[in-house]
Design a protein around this motif. Structure first.
Motif, PDB file in Angstrom:
ATOM      1  N   ASN A 319       0.802  -1.226   0.000  1.00  0.00           N
ATOM      2  CA  ASN A 319       0.000   0.000   0.000  1.00  0.00           C
ATOM      3  C   ASN A 319       0.834   1.275   0.000  1.00  0.00           C
ATOM      4  O   ASN A 319       0.332   2.336   0.347  1.00  0.00           O
ATOM      5  CB  ASN A 319      -0.944   0.010   1.214  1.00  0.00           C
ATOM      6  CG  ASN A 319      -0.213  -0.213   2.518  1.00  0.00           C
ATOM      7  OD1 ASN A 319       1.010  -0.116   2.563  1.00  0.00           O
ATOM      8  ND2 ASN A 319      -0.952  -0.514   3.565  1.00  0.00           N
ATOM      9  N   SER A 320       2.106   1.181  -0.379  1.00  0.00           N
ATOM     10  CA  SER A 320       2.929   2.392  -0.441  1.00  0.00           C
ATOM     11  C   SER A 320       3.977   2.233  -1.524  1.00  0.00           C
ATOM     12  O   SER A 320       4.340   1.115  -1.906  1.00  0.00           O
ATOM     13  CB  SER A 320       3.594   2.666   0.908  1.00  0.00           C
ATOM     14  OG  SER A 320       4.603   1.708   1.169  1.00  0.00           O
ATOM     15  N   ILE A 321       4.472   3.367  -2.020  1.00  0.00           N
ATOM     16  CA  ILE A 321       5.492   3.346  -3.068  1.00  0.00           C
ATOM     17  C   ILE A 321       6.754   2.631  -2.573  1.00  0.00           C
ATOM     18  O   ILE A 321       7.381   1.865  -3.319  1.00  0.00           O
ATOM     19  CB  ILE A 321       5.838   4.777  -3.500  1.00  0.00           C
ATOM     20  CG1 ILE A 321       4.709   5.344  -4.391  1.00  0.00           C
ATOM     21  CG2 ILE A 321       7.150   4.822  -4.260  1.00  0.00           C
ATOM     22  CD1 ILE A 321       4.668   4.730  -5.774  1.00  0.00           C
ATOM     23  N   MET A 452       4.722  -5.465 -17.016  1.00  0.00           N
ATOM     24  CA  MET A 452       3.463  -4.746 -17.239  1.00  0.00           C
ATOM     25  C   MET A 452       2.628  -4.688 -15.970  1.00  0.00           C
ATOM     26  O   MET A 452       2.045  -3.653 -15.630  1.00  0.00           O
ATOM     27  CB  MET A 452       2.680  -5.422 -18.364  1.00  0.00           C
ATOM     28  CG  MET A 452       3.252  -5.194 -19.741  1.00  0.00           C
ATOM     29  SD  MET A 452       2.147  -5.760 -21.067  1.00  0.00           S
ATOM     30  CE  MET A 452       2.085  -7.513 -20.725  1.00  0.00           C
ATOM     31  N   GLN A 453       2.559  -5.822 -15.243  1.00  0.00           N
ATOM     32  CA  GLN A 453       1.764  -5.818 -14.024  1.00  0.00           C
ATOM     33  C   GLN A 453       2.394  -4.945 -12.942  1.00  0.00           C
ATOM     34  O   GLN A 453       1.698  -4.259 -12.195  1.00  0.00           O
ATOM     35  CB  GLN A 453       1.591  -7.244 -13.513  1.00  0.00           C
ATOM     36  CG  GLN A 453       0.562  -7.350 -12.385  1.00  0.00           C
ATOM     37  CD  GLN A 453       0.243  -8.771 -12.024  1.00  0.00           C
ATOM     38  OE1 GLN A 453       0.897  -9.690 -12.471  1.00  0.00           O
ATOM     39  NE2 GLN A 453      -0.765  -8.970 -11.203  1.00  0.00           N
ATOM     40  N   LEU A 454       3.719  -4.964 -12.861  1.00  0.00           N
ATOM     41  CA  LEU A 454       4.383  -4.118 -11.868  1.00  0.00           C
ATOM     42  C   LEU A 454       4.213  -2.637 -12.193  1.00  0.00           C
ATOM     43  O   LEU A 454       4.066  -1.808 -11.287  1.00  0.00           O
ATOM     44  CB  LEU A 454       5.870  -4.473 -11.806  1.00  0.00           C
ATOM     45  CG  LEU A 454       6.201  -5.873 -11.279  1.00  0.00           C
ATOM     46  CD1 LEU A 454       7.687  -6.149 -11.379  1.00  0.00           C
ATOM     47  CD2 LEU A 454       5.733  -6.026  -9.842  1.00  0.00           C
ATOM     48  N   ALA A 455       4.220  -2.291 -13.500  1.00  0.00           N
ATOM     49  CA  ALA A 455       3.978  -0.897 -13.890  1.00  0.00           C
ATOM     50  C   ALA A 455       2.563  -0.477 -13.503  1.00  0.00           C
ATOM     51  O   ALA A 455       2.342   0.652 -13.042  1.00  0.00           O
ATOM     52  CB  ALA A 455       4.197  -0.733 -15.392  1.00  0.00           C
ATOM     53  N   ASN A 456       1.591  -1.368 -13.679  1.00  0.00           N
ATOM     54  CA  ASN A 456       0.212  -1.071 -13.262  1.00  0.00           C
ATOM     55  C   ASN A 456       0.138  -0.862 -11.755  1.00  0.00           C
ATOM     56  O   ASN A 456      -0.584   0.017 -11.272  1.00  0.00           O
ATOM     57  CB  ASN A 456      -0.717  -2.212 -13.681  1.00  0.00           C
ATOM     58  CG  ASN A 456      -0.956  -2.240 -15.174  1.00  0.00           C
ATOM     59  OD1 ASN A 456      -0.909  -1.211 -15.843  1.00  0.00           O
ATOM     60  ND2 ASN A 456      -1.200  -3.413 -15.718  1.00  0.00           N
ATOM     61  N   ALA A 463      -1.503   6.767  -7.886  1.00  0.00           N
ATOM     62  CA  ALA A 463      -2.839   7.362  -7.910  1.00  0.00           C
ATOM     63  C   ALA A 463      -3.418   7.443  -6.500  1.00  0.00           C
ATOM     64  O   ALA A 463      -4.062   8.434  -6.132  1.00  0.00           O
ATOM     65  CB  ALA A 463      -3.756   6.549  -8.825  1.00  0.00           C
ATOM     66  N   SER A 464      -3.171   6.407  -5.711  1.00  0.00           N
ATOM     67  CA  SER A 464      -3.642   6.422  -4.323  1.00  0.00           C
ATOM     68  C   SER A 464      -2.961   7.524  -3.526  1.00  0.00           C
ATOM     69  O   SER A 464      -3.600   8.221  -2.727  1.00  0.00           O
ATOM     70  CB  SER A 464      -3.381   5.056  -3.678  1.00  0.00           C
ATOM     71  OG  SER A 464      -4.076   4.038  -4.347  1.00  0.00           O
ATOM     72  N   ARG A 469      -3.112  12.948  -1.179  1.00  0.00           N
ATOM     73  CA  ARG A 469      -2.574  14.308  -1.136  1.00  0.00           C
ATOM     74  C   ARG A 469      -3.671  15.338  -1.446  1.00  0.00           C
ATOM     75  O   ARG A 469      -3.742  16.403  -0.828  1.00  0.00           O
ATOM     76  CB  ARG A 469      -1.425  14.425  -2.133  1.00  0.00           C
ATOM     77  CG  ARG A 469      -0.563  15.659  -1.931  1.00  0.00           C
ATOM     78  CD  ARG A 469       0.645  15.623  -2.840  1.00  0.00           C
ATOM     79  NE  ARG A 469       1.468  14.464  -2.545  1.00  0.00           N
ATOM     80  CZ  ARG A 469       1.736  13.496  -3.405  1.00  0.00           C
ATOM     81  NH1 ARG A 469       1.266  13.556  -4.638  1.00  0.00           N
ATOM     82  NH2 ARG A 469       2.495  12.481  -3.063  1.00  0.00           N
ATOM     83  N   SER A 470      -4.547  15.011  -2.391  1.00  0.00           N
ATOM     84  CA  SER A 470      -5.656  15.912  -2.718  1.00  0.00           C
ATOM     85  C   SER A 470      -6.581  16.095  -1.520  1.00  0.00           C
ATOM     86  O   SER A 470      -7.075  17.197  -1.256  1.00  0.00           O
ATOM     87  CB  SER A 470      -6.444  15.355  -3.904  1.00  0.00           C
ATOM     88  OG  SER A 470      -5.640  15.299  -5.060  1.00  0.00           O
TER      89      SER A 470
END
Length: 686
Positions: A319-321, A452-456, A463-464, A469-470
């Motif tokens: 759940n985190s970068i 491809m899956q890791l890029a997604n 995006a999360s 942040r928004s």
């Protein structure tokens, strides 16, 4: 010695009887009660009958082998049920759907029948020319170890706590059987000393099974398909075949080796055990075995469905970068048996920074410009770069300019792009593998599929983060609205004093009321300032000509109460730009304040201004604690990320960069831990 043998097997029979009773008493706490009970019951019968044979001169030890075969079958049944519970969510999924359990059952039936029915066994032995039973029971031990290996290594990490002790106990049984029969095969007769010790060994292993009684509540797992199982089976069967060969060689040396035959036998057994340990402990040896068997025994080395499901299951838990970054490097490294790697992620400016480094093996480049040739090559081709292939045929990667990557101790092996809709989002660099190899089309397909899956996953995580942040900005805006409302009320109170001061300035009561009102304003203002935590909520419209020299003088005055004092150096008397003076003063004051906070009182902070061509340049320089490159790339300009705890809101530097970029300016940071920091602000002159 007969009494020792008898007591040895009586101890085993007693231990198994205790285990049998404890199992019955804890029936409700065991989800595999009946298979476990069957294995324990047959073990008790075998050990009790072995004790009976040892005290009866009319019976022979080999007559216990038939019951031992049935005991082995009972343990196979129990282990198969455990495997089915974990992988199929029912007790008999593995037994119903796979041929291996049926083959084991057939093998046990045939051997048991031959051992029970002596005339047929003698006929088979005369046809074969040797007693097959020692070979058969070595095979039983290997099969048992195969089942235990598959059960443990295919289980989920959280399930291993349940089965740990039962696996150790069962492995102990089969390992000792393997030692007994392999040494007996070496001498072409049953080793009496090892045989006598089996009862005590079985009794000593029973406490491990007792510890497992209340643990065997197997939760549903996810089945790991055949490719993984085949690999583990190949490794263990290969080890068993090797030990058999060592036993045969020892048998030959015993008969033909002269006086040193006994020493050679012991040496071969020790060598076999030593190499077996090396085989399982050494990552390089296991990787070599995987490459060899994949190359010579399998048409397709990878099961893409398994890899996809396994990857999806793990990604769902991240759940985190930071967590995703480490997982990406480890996943791609494990796929091709690389020793480590690094991950470069794209930042907001389109450059790529080093986000993760795991055993990379060389000093990596921290920041890669968006115009770097290798990034252009990735965007154009989406190819995996193989440096083995590069040195065989450099023209394949023409234009990528890979020389600067390979100059670091020759450790780099692969560069893997992670693309989302043909747009490069990140790339991974892998170090050389444990075993030298060249990747082929199957490796390329797997790396591309996983990439491809890791890029997604990266895109989803970003995006999360953006959504979070928004929401923080939304909360900040709501706070600002309340603060602006409070400020309006305070301004109204002060305006009222100013408006009436000319008429009532000689009235003592008015003076008293005014002072009381101002005291109230001060208290509320201090409260507002404490809420703002040095951040700004004011939003300005329109710009005007501003002299940066005047701005810096105001900043020096504002920060004069802080230590160390600012050293103001104006190399240009005038630097006229377009902007908002108050906003610029606030931004530069914040950066200067950060520099003072990061510098000891005995240090220094300089504020410099000079013109260069068409730009005005402001530098805030300190000799404070400094920052490392990873912090600058990942956190410095990230909103609401602060190192000051409750003392800051984490938006000052972010706000400075956004404001400067809106005015076609630049903000650059040069810093090193322990050696200070330099912020360089560039504004277009008018």
């Amino acid at each position: 010695m007969v009494s020792y043998s008898l007591y040895s097997y009586l101890a085993a029979a007693f231990a198994y009887s205790v285990l049998f009773l404890l199992l019955i008493l804890n029936k409700k706490n065991n989800t595999v009660f009946y298979p476990f009970l069957t294995a324990v019951l047959f073990s008790f019968i075998w050990s009790a009958y072995s004790a009976h044979v040892l005290q009866d001169d009319n019976l022979y030890i080999f007559e216990t082998l038939a019951l031992e075969s049935l005991r082995n079958g009972a343990w196979y049944f129990f282990l198969s049920v455990l495997f089915s519970k974990q992988q199929f969510c029912n007790q008999y999924g593995f037994i119903k759907h796979y041929w291996q359990p049926k083959a084991m059952l057939a093998f046990i039936i045939v051997i048991s029948f031959l051992e029970f029915y002596s005339p047929l066994r003698y006929w088979v032995q005369s046809e074969l020319g040797f007693d097959f039973r020692l070979f058969a029971h070595i095979a039983f031990a290997i099969i048992g170890l195969l089942l235990i290996e598959q059960l443990y290594r295919n289980s989920l990490p959280e399930q291993r706590w349940n089965i740990k002790y039962v696996c150790i106990g069962a492995a102990g049984l089969f390992i000792f059987d393997f030692i007994v029969y392999s040494k007996s095969l070496l001498f072409s007769s049953l080793d009496s000393d090892l045989w006598k010790a089996r009862g005590v060994i079985n009794a000593l292993l029973v406490p491990l099974f007792i510890l497992s009684i209340n643990r065997l509540n197997i939760s549903p797992g996810t089945f790991s398909v055949s490719k993984k199982i085949i690999f583990h089976s190949t490794v263990l069967v290969g080890a068993g075949i090797y030990l058999l060969i060592m036993s045969l060689m020892g048998f030959y040396i015993r008969d033909y080796g002269g006086s040193w035959g006994g020493i050679a036998q012991i040496g071969f057994i020790f060598l076999a055990v030593l190499l077996l340990l090396v085989f399982f402990v050494s990552g390089r040896v296991r990787a070599l075995a995987k490459v060899y068997f994949s190359k010579h025994f399998f048409q397709h080395r990878y099961d893409y469905r398994e890899e996809w499901i396994k990857l999806s299951r793990t990604l769902a838990q991240l759940n985190s970068i930071d967590a995703v970054s480490g997982f990406i490097v480890k996943t791609l490294a494990d796929l091709v048996d690389s020793i480590g790697g690094g991950l470069w992620l794209k930042n907001d400016q389109g450059d790529f920074y080093l986000a993760e480094d795991i055993n990379l093996g060389f000093q990596p480049l921290q920041l890669i410009s968006r115009n770097d040739p290798v990034l252009t090559f990735f965007n154009k081709t989406n190819w995996v770069i193989d440096f083995v292939e590069y040195f065989n045929d450099p023209e394949i990667y023409a234009g990528a300019e890979l020389e600067k990557w390979y100059r670091h101790d020759n450790n780099i092996w692969l560069m893997i792009p992670l693309c989302l809709q043909n747009e490069l989002e990140a790339f991974v660099v892998l170090s050389k593998p444990r075993v030298a190899r060249q990747i082929d089309w199957q490796d390329h397909d797997l790396l591309k599929t996983v990439g491809m899956q890791l890029a997604n996953a990266l895109a989803l995580t970003r995006a999360s983060d953006d959504l979070s942040r928004s929401r923080q900005f939304e909360a900040y805006n709501r706070l600002s609205a309340f603060l602006v409302h409070d400020l309006k009320n305070l301004v109204a109170q002060i305006s009222l004093i100013v408006k009436n001061s000319e008429r009532h300035k000689n009235n003592p009561e008015f003076i008293d009321d005014s002072i009381e009102t101002l005291e109230n304003v001060v208290v509320k203002m201090e409260k507002i300032l404490s809420q703002l935590k040095k951040g700004g909520a004011k939003k300005e419209n329109g710009f005007q000509e501003v002299d940066l020299a005047d701005v810096l003088k105001d900043v020096a005055i504002q920060q004069s109460i802080n230590k160390p004092r600012l050293q103001l150096i104006l190399n240009s008397p005038k630097s006229i730009i377009r902007g908002d003076k108050e906003k610029l003063t606030s931004i530069i004051s914040h950066l200067a304040q950060n520099a003072q906070d990061a510098t000891a009182d005995a240090g220094w902070v300089r504020l410099e201004l000079y013109n260069a061509d068409t730009q005005a340049i402001v530098k805030i320089i300190d000799n404070g604690c400094g920052m490392d490159k990873q912090f600058i790339q990942q956190r410095l300009f990230k909103p609401f990320d602060t190192t000051k705890g409750n003392a800051g809101m984490g938006i000052g530097v972010y706000e400075a960069r956004e404001y400067i970029l809106q005015h076609s300016g630049q903000i650059l940071v040069d810093s090193e831990p322990g050696r200070g920091t330099t912020f360089t602000l560039k504004f277009p002159l008018i």
